[in-house]
Design an enzyme around this catalytic site. Structure first.
Site, PDB file in Angstrom:
ATOM      1  N   TYR A 131      -9.426  40.753 -13.311  1.00 54.53           N
ATOM      2  CA  TYR A 131      -8.121  40.548 -12.674  1.00 54.53           C
ATOM      3  C   TYR A 131      -6.990  41.250 -13.419  1.00 54.53           C
ATOM      4  CZ  TYR A 131      -9.281  37.057  -9.100  1.00 54.53           C
ATOM      5  OH  TYR A 131      -9.754  36.429  -7.975  1.00 54.53           O
TER       6      TYR A 131
ATOM      7  N   THR B 266      -4.717  51.527 -20.367  1.00 55.05           N
ATOM      8  CA  THR B 266      -5.403  50.273 -20.679  1.00 55.05           C
ATOM      9  C   THR B 266      -6.535  50.600 -21.652  1.00 55.05           C
ATOM     10  OG1 THR B 266      -7.160  50.363 -18.995  1.00 55.05           O
ATOM     11  CG2 THR B 266      -4.982  49.610 -18.265  1.00 55.05           C
ATOM     12  N   CYS B 267      -7.314  49.591 -22.011  1.00 51.36           N
ATOM     13  CA  CYS B 267      -8.450  49.852 -22.905  1.00 51.36           C
ATOM     14  C   CYS B 267      -9.563  50.606 -22.171  1.00 51.36           C
ATOM     15  CB  CYS B 267      -8.991  48.555 -23.493  1.00 51.36           C
ATOM     16  SG  CYS B 267      -9.575  47.372 -22.270  1.00 51.36           S
TER      17      CYS B 267
ATOM     18  N   SER C 121     -13.568  49.237 -13.180  1.00 52.80           N
ATOM     19  CA  SER C 121     -13.284  48.715 -14.522  1.00 52.80           C
ATOM     20  C   SER C 121     -14.534  48.637 -15.382  1.00 52.80           C
ATOM     21  CB  SER C 121     -12.661  47.320 -14.424  1.00 52.80           C
ATOM     22  OG  SER C 121     -11.398  47.379 -13.819  1.00 52.80           O
TER      23      SER C 121
ATOM     24  N   GLY D  85      -2.333  39.511 -31.534  1.00 58.72           N
ATOM     25  CA  GLY D  85      -1.677  40.242 -30.449  1.00 58.72           C
ATOM     26  C   GLY D  85      -2.138  39.738 -29.093  1.00 58.72           C
ATOM     27  N   GLU D  86      -1.961  40.575 -28.085  1.00 60.00           N
ATOM     28  CA  GLU D  86      -2.283  40.172 -26.711  1.00 60.00           C
ATOM     29  C   GLU D  86      -3.744  39.775 -26.557  1.00 60.00           C
ATOM     30  OE1 GLU D  86      -2.205  42.013 -22.167  1.00 60.00           O
ATOM     31  OE2 GLU D  86      -1.357  43.160 -23.826  1.00 60.00           O
ATOM     32  N   MET D  87      -4.656  40.582 -27.115  1.00 62.77           N
ATOM     33  CA  MET D  87      -6.082  40.279 -26.991  1.00 62.77           C
ATOM     34  C   MET D  87      -6.438  38.998 -27.736  1.00 62.77           C
ATOM     35  SD  MET D  87      -8.005  43.987 -27.092  1.00 62.77           S
ATOM     36  CE  MET D  87      -7.299  44.570 -28.639  1.00 62.77           C
TER      37      MET D  87
END
Length: 426
Positions: A116, A52-53, A110, A192-194
């Protein structure tokens, strides 16, 4: 270490996270698809890679030698990167490895506390590696339990109350700097997704004047039409004509200066922009931590739920071992039973008995004998698995017996040695 915790020593993880190597360096550690596939020939263990980021984390399970597989994985990383990046990894095993994953799933580890999105990332990771044939049932039960723990933490604590996700924080920080935020001219760079998530959130906020920029204009058009926004082909020189720019595009280590009055919220890793009026992921991380300060008492509850989750995983693990044992035993017994029925029926045919009903009676009778004969054994084994101190040793011994019908000499000596030791201690 308790005997139950010893059961979990086959689980290990190799960790690179925003905490250990920094958010701006994390992209250097991502696995490419080809690199993941080439690991299949190298690693003799179940494995899955959570990327993940916030993190690149490799989880492994081996019932032979997990440490050996970890060493092979780290050597592979060093070879791919032509430098000893494995030295920067945090390697943990057993309960520590499991506890870390459960805290990750809970959102407590995180960059954006309580987010979530990590739950869906954990789900998609285990699904992908299962589909590739790299993970098996033991990583499956670990990741399934992690997801359950993550959900329970969010249900029973306030860790995810309010706006906690990176995208929510990014928009809130932009709103904080503009009194009339909803009238501002906004651009999202990247479809994109972000970019999609930011567009969706701005739409839900009621923001109208939004433009989508993307390298592929068709993709920008598709996203823009979904929300009634404008779209353009990517042109960073035009950012100065907007009040706010959300940046979410991949790049090859470019570093650009913000030369405009535009507020740039850069959520790429590493960040594309530097200078004044630029908000990066690292700054959003600081904001997230400050927001969580008021809810630090929740960590006590979270740790309790994580510990409960580890106990539940131990039960899941034992249940899987018991099921595997039962399956191996019954597969062997059923093969013997079927062969003996065939042999018995041939003998009956020699005596002139050739009747389907007799065959059915033999089948029912042998099934009944097996059930009545083996039930006490299974009850005792179940007791050993779920209550016994040395459950794994006994189960491995029994599986070896039924593997070829003989007790291996090495195992016989080992069992005798344990029995002598046990009598001596008594």
């Amino acid at each position: 270490m308790t005997s139950n915790e010893e059961l979990l020593q086959n689980y290990c993880s190799i960790l690179f996270t925003y905490k250990t190597i920094g958010i701006s360096n994390l992209h250097l550690y991502y696995f490419r698809e080809t690199e993941i596939k080439s690991l299949r020939q190298l690693i003799n263990a179940e494995f899955a890679i959570l990327q993940t980021c916030n993190r690149v984390e490799i989880y492994l399970y081996s019932n032979t030698n997990t440490i050996s597989e970890i060493n092979k994985m780290i050597q592979y990383l060093n070879n791919v990167h032509n430098e000893p990046i494995g030295n920067q990894a945090r390697v943990i095993c057993g309960k520590d490895s499991i506890k870390h994953l459960f805290l990750v799933a809970s959102g407590a580890d995180s960059l954006s506390i309580g987010e979530y999105e990590i739950l869906s990332q954990i789900r998609s990771t285990i699904d992908m590696f299962k589909k590739l044939g790299f993970s098996g049932k033991y990583l499956q039960i670990l990741f399934e339990r992690a997801i359950k723990v993550g959900r329970k933490v969010r249900e029973e604590t306030s860790i995810s109350k309010g706006k906690v996700g990176i995208y929510s924080l990014a928009i809130d920080e932009a709103k904080r700097q503009f009194n009339n935020f909803y009238d501002r001219k906004i651009v999202i760079v990247g479809a994109g997704e972000m970019g999609q998530k930011i567009a969706n959130m701005l739409y839900n906020e009621g923001v109208k004047n939004v433009t989508i920029m993307n390298r592929t204009v068709e993709k920008a058009k598709q996203l823009a039409l979904k929300f009634g926004y404008n779209y353009e082909k990517l042109d960073l020189d035009k950012l100065g004509s907007f009040d706010i720019a959300f940046i979410s595009i991949s790049h090859e280590n470019l570093r650009l200066e913000n030369k405009w009055n535009t507020l740039i919220v850069d959520i790429t890793v590493p960040p594309l922009f530097t200078g004044n009026n630029v908000i990066t992921l690292e700054e959003l991380e600081k904001i997230s931590k400050l927001n969580f300060k008021a809810r630090e008492e929740e960590l006590v509850k979270i740790n309790k739920l994580v510990e409960d989750g580890i106990d539940e995983l131990i039960y899941d693990y034992k249940k899987e071992i018991y099921s595997e044992f039962m399956s191996k035993i019954m597969k062997r017994v059923e093969t013997i039973r079927e062969n003996e029925i065939v042999r018995a029926y041939k003998e009956l045919e020699k005596l002139g008995i050739n009747n389907q009903q007799v065959k059915e009676i033999l089948d029912l009778m042998t099934r009944s004998i097996i059930k009545k004969s083996f039930q006490p054994l299974f009850d005792n084994v179940r007791s050993l698995v779920f209550d016994g101190e040395n459950s794994i040793n006994y189960i491995n011994f029994l599986i070896d017996i039924f593997k070829d019908g003989n007790i291996p000499i090495f195992e016989t000596k080992k069992i005798k040695k344990k029995q002598i030791s046990k009598r001596s201690s008594s």
